[in-house]
Write a protein that holds these residues in place. Sequence first.
Motif: not given
Length: 439
Positions: A106-108, A267-273, A275-278, A304-310
């Motif tokens: 996801t995006n966040g 498990i839901t995740f975001a942020k630290g995965v 470091s929030g750079y993208v 944008y699911s699984g955006h390559p930059l992120a």
Amino acid sequence: MSRAYDLDRAHVFHSWSAQAALTPMVIDRAEGSYVWDDEGKRYLDLASQLVYTNLGHQHPVVVAAIQRQAATLCTVAPQHANLARGEAARLITELTPAGLDKVFFTNGGADANEHAVRMARLHTGRPKVLAAYRSYHGGTQTAINLTGDPRRWPNDTASAGVVHFFSPFLYRSPFHATTEEEECERALQHLEQVIAFEGPGTVAAIVMETIPGTAGVLVPPAGYLAGVREICDRHGIVWIADEVMCGFGRTGEWFAFDHDGVAPDLITFAKGVNSGYVPLGGVVISSAIAETFAEQPYPGGLTYSGHPLACAAAEATLTVMREESVVDQARRLGTDVLGPGLAELADRHRSVGEVRGRGVMWALELVSDPVTREPLSPYAGTSPAMAAVTAACRDRGLLVLINGNRLHVVPPCTLSETEAKEALAGLDEVLTVADRHAS
Ligand SMILES: Cc1ncc(COP(=O)(O)O)c(C=O)c1O
């Protein structure tokens, strides 16, 4: 004032705020544990921005990975396969318990929780979701209705199918408990009773931050998570662990539930995965739930699911964290430096009612009276005392998260011991200001 400030005030609409009185700090640059404002003043970022720069700012390996990916392939739609996305999913699932092998990106964090709830409802065929009062799960419609904190109130649809319960919090025990064991046992009995009265066959999922973060870094007592697992198993309820804030090393383990040796279903995740750079978030899915959608289409998706930059940023972040033992570093910072250092501050400052945390995830509970435990600002409110604490932090070059009557110390996992000592010395001065408001 700088052009950045003027443009912001002219055109940028900020989150969670009445816009008129805002005076945002302009951040020009950042490196490691520090940021600089537009007047060149340096701040120690003990907030990791919004608790996400687990590797600190501008880590060169992550920056280079994003640059390489941008030069190769900036974007690709979610229906295609892509190496950066596959590698990120592999690295994430290598860290999760056995049987949790698929990632929906996801995006966040909020949309991760939206999708986890949707999966649980479709998997069980049940409508309701239980969530804790002391929680934050995100700003989108389902996520804000899962949320317990006051940000839910103006957004509450009263029709989201969410039922709230009390999770353990010994310092302000809703169960009149006096020991961790009592708090654990009574919190589980309460949860069991809520399920019994709601009707176990109507409950799709229990959503919980493994360690409620924004609500105050409420480390659950030993045995609580195992008890939740057992209750979910007995009633066929999906356990969704929200690891958006506490995941990826923050507590000194890869995931906060690792401290208890238990495994959720989603498990839901975001942020630290990364470091929030993208922006990046996601849901890690158990094989049983993934199987539900083997033949039946999953009715959800994101451009944008699984955006390559992120995903390239995630791959680099997780590789650096593994190679440089960053999770061990966070654990040691907690046990050897921040834990004892903050406890020592609590001993000397009457405004500190309690210090709680693990790794690099800590909260100081500020009180006006240590005996009655009266908070330094009321629930859902502010106070001149907390405004003075906020100003004192800024004066001393410390970025912290202030939430209600609490001061959250949530630096990057990569904070050095010298920086940690600098933080403790600054906080010592800040707490002297808080003490003036405590009896
Ligand atoms: C535990 C938790 N869940 C979900 C969210 C929402 O994440 P996002 O802001 O990326 O949507 C947050 C954000 O702070 C969080 O702390």
